[in-house]
Design a protein around this motif. Structure first.
Motif, PDB file in Angstrom:
ATOM      1  N   GLU A 169      54.428  62.512  10.338  1.00  0.00           N
ATOM      2  CA  GLU A 169      54.327  63.792  11.052  1.00  0.00           C
ATOM      3  C   GLU A 169      55.704  64.428  11.136  1.00  0.00           C
ATOM      4  O   GLU A 169      56.713  63.730  11.164  1.00  0.00           O
ATOM      5  CB  GLU A 169      53.808  63.593  12.479  1.00  0.00           C
ATOM      6  CG  GLU A 169      52.388  63.115  12.590  1.00  0.00           C
ATOM      7  CD  GLU A 169      51.355  64.171  12.271  1.00  0.00           C
ATOM      8  OE1 GLU A 169      51.672  65.375  12.339  1.00  0.00           O
ATOM      9  OE2 GLU A 169      50.238  63.794  11.934  1.00  0.00           O
ATOM     10  N   GLU A 170      55.703  65.743  11.219  1.00  0.00           N
ATOM     11  CA  GLU A 170      56.925  66.488  11.488  1.00  0.00           C
ATOM     12  C   GLU A 170      56.613  67.499  12.580  1.00  0.00           C
ATOM     13  O   GLU A 170      55.578  68.155  12.546  1.00  0.00           O
ATOM     14  CB  GLU A 170      57.411  67.212  10.236  1.00  0.00           C
ATOM     15  CG  GLU A 170      58.778  66.788   9.844  1.00  0.00           C
ATOM     16  CD  GLU A 170      59.304  67.504   8.623  1.00  0.00           C
ATOM     17  OE1 GLU A 170      60.151  66.884   7.980  1.00  0.00           O
ATOM     18  OE2 GLU A 170      58.898  68.616   8.309  1.00  0.00           O
ATOM     19  N   TYR A 171      57.506  67.569  13.559  1.00  0.00           N
ATOM     20  CA  TYR A 171      57.317  68.471  14.696  1.00  0.00           C
ATOM     21  C   TYR A 171      58.469  69.457  14.737  1.00  0.00           C
ATOM     22  O   TYR A 171      59.612  69.081  14.523  1.00  0.00           O
ATOM     23  CB  TYR A 171      57.249  67.672  16.003  1.00  0.00           C
ATOM     24  CG  TYR A 171      56.125  66.669  16.003  1.00  0.00           C
ATOM     25  CD1 TYR A 171      54.816  67.062  16.227  1.00  0.00           C
ATOM     26  CD2 TYR A 171      56.370  65.322  15.754  1.00  0.00           C
ATOM     27  CE1 TYR A 171      53.775  66.143  16.216  1.00  0.00           C
ATOM     28  CE2 TYR A 171      55.340  64.399  15.741  1.00  0.00           C
ATOM     29  CZ  TYR A 171      54.045  64.815  15.971  1.00  0.00           C
ATOM     30  OH  TYR A 171      53.018  63.908  15.953  1.00  0.00           O
ATOM     31  N   ALA A 172      58.144  70.703  15.040  1.00  0.00           N
ATOM     32  CA  ALA A 172      59.153  71.767  15.051  1.00  0.00           C
ATOM     33  C   ALA A 172      60.064  71.674  16.265  1.00  0.00           C
ATOM     34  O   ALA A 172      61.190  72.172  16.227  1.00  0.00           O
ATOM     35  CB  ALA A 172      58.482  73.129  15.002  1.00  0.00           C
ATOM     36  N   THR A 173      59.590  71.046  17.339  1.00  0.00           N
ATOM     37  CA  THR A 173      60.412  70.899  18.544  1.00  0.00           C
ATOM     38  C   THR A 173      60.168  69.529  19.155  1.00  0.00           C
ATOM     39  O   THR A 173      59.151  68.883  18.902  1.00  0.00           O
ATOM     40  CB  THR A 173      60.091  71.962  19.616  1.00  0.00           C
ATOM     41  OG1 THR A 173      58.792  71.711  20.134  1.00  0.00           O
ATOM     42  CG2 THR A 173      60.180  73.365  19.072  1.00  0.00           C
ATOM     43  N   ILE A 174      61.091  69.116  20.001  1.00  0.00           N
ATOM     44  CA  ILE A 174      60.947  67.850  20.734  1.00  0.00           C
ATOM     45  C   ILE A 174      59.754  67.933  21.683  1.00  0.00           C
ATOM     46  O   ILE A 174      59.105  66.940  21.980  1.00  0.00           O
ATOM     47  CB  ILE A 174      62.252  67.490  21.470  1.00  0.00           C
ATOM     48  CG1 ILE A 174      62.233  66.058  21.985  1.00  0.00           C
ATOM     49  CG2 ILE A 174      62.538  68.450  22.593  1.00  0.00           C
ATOM     50  CD1 ILE A 174      62.499  65.031  20.954  1.00  0.00           C
ATOM     51  N   TYR A 175      59.426  69.135  22.120  1.00  0.00           N
ATOM     52  CA  TYR A 175      58.306  69.324  23.045  1.00  0.00           C
ATOM     53  C   TYR A 175      56.964  69.008  22.388  1.00  0.00           C
ATOM     54  O   TYR A 175      56.042  68.541  23.035  1.00  0.00           O
ATOM     55  CB  TYR A 175      58.316  70.733  23.618  1.00  0.00           C
ATOM     56  CG  TYR A 175      59.608  71.053  24.334  1.00  0.00           C
ATOM     57  CD1 TYR A 175      59.981  70.356  25.486  1.00  0.00           C
ATOM     58  CD2 TYR A 175      60.482  72.003  23.836  1.00  0.00           C
ATOM     59  CE1 TYR A 175      61.181  70.618  26.124  1.00  0.00           C
ATOM     60  CE2 TYR A 175      61.684  72.281  24.480  1.00  0.00           C
ATOM     61  CZ  TYR A 175      62.018  71.583  25.620  1.00  0.00           C
ATOM     62  OH  TYR A 175      63.207  71.840  26.245  1.00  0.00           O
ATOM     63  N   GLU A 176      56.853  69.240  21.093  1.00  0.00           N
ATOM     64  CA  GLU A 176      55.630  68.890  20.369  1.00  0.00           C
ATOM     65  C   GLU A 176      55.457  67.372  20.296  1.00  0.00           C
ATOM     66  O   GLU A 176      54.338  66.875  20.316  1.00  0.00           O
ATOM     67  CB  GLU A 176      55.647  69.479  18.966  1.00  0.00           C
ATOM     68  CG  GLU A 176      55.472  70.974  18.928  1.00  0.00           C
ATOM     69  CD  GLU A 176      55.480  71.522  17.514  1.00  0.00           C
ATOM     70  OE1 GLU A 176      55.316  70.748  16.546  1.00  0.00           O
ATOM     71  OE2 GLU A 176      55.663  72.741  17.380  1.00  0.00           O
ATOM     72  N   LEU A 177      56.561  66.650  20.202  1.00  0.00           N
ATOM     73  CA  LEU A 177      56.494  65.184  20.179  1.00  0.00           C
ATOM     74  C   LEU A 177      55.936  64.651  21.491  1.00  0.00           C
ATOM     75  O   LEU A 177      55.196  63.668  21.500  1.00  0.00           O
ATOM     76  CB  LEU A 177      57.871  64.581  19.901  1.00  0.00           C
ATOM     77  CG  LEU A 177      57.935  63.055  19.845  1.00  0.00           C
ATOM     78  CD1 LEU A 177      57.149  62.521  18.650  1.00  0.00           C
ATOM     79  CD2 LEU A 177      59.374  62.587  19.776  1.00  0.00           C
ATOM     80  N   ILE A 178      56.254  65.305  22.592  1.00  0.00           N
ATOM     81  CA  ILE A 178      55.775  64.874  23.907  1.00  0.00           C
ATOM     82  C   ILE A 178      54.248  64.867  23.966  1.00  0.00           C
ATOM     83  O   ILE A 178      53.655  64.021  24.627  1.00  0.00           O
ATOM     84  CB  ILE A 178      56.376  65.771  25.011  1.00  0.00           C
ATOM     85  CG1 ILE A 178      57.883  65.546  25.090  1.00  0.00           C
ATOM     86  CG2 ILE A 178      55.726  65.514  26.363  1.00  0.00           C
ATOM     87  CD1 ILE A 178      58.619  66.553  25.938  1.00  0.00           C
TER      88      ILE A 178
END
Length: 75
Positions: free
Chosen positions: A54-63
């Motif tokens: 996976e790749e997330y555009a922000t750290i907030y998406e990882l949360i």
């Protein structure tokens, strides 16, 4: 006139073991002064090789992701 290079290197955030699989979570800031412009990548590590899961555009998406257990909070 000198110009600065704003590119940043990929940094290891955490290693996560989940369901008998190992994952590396890395981050790379696109803007060193703005944490909201951080790309987070989750790699599955198997037999010495890594593949992007996976790749997330922000750290907030990882949360909000299944890999949120990889987030470490320093007090």
């Amino acid at each position: 006139m000198m110009s600065s290079n704003n590119s940043t290197k990929e940094e290891l955030i955490s290693i996560l073991k989940k369901d008998d699989h190992f994952y590396e979570v890395t981050s790379q800031r696109k803007d060193p002064k703005n944490i909201e412009k951080t790309i987070v990548t989750v790699y599955e590590v198997m037999n010495g090789q890594k593949r992007i899961v996976e790749e997330y555009a922000t750290i907030y998406e990882l949360i909000a992701s299944p890999y949120k257990e990889a987030i470490l909070i320093n007090y």
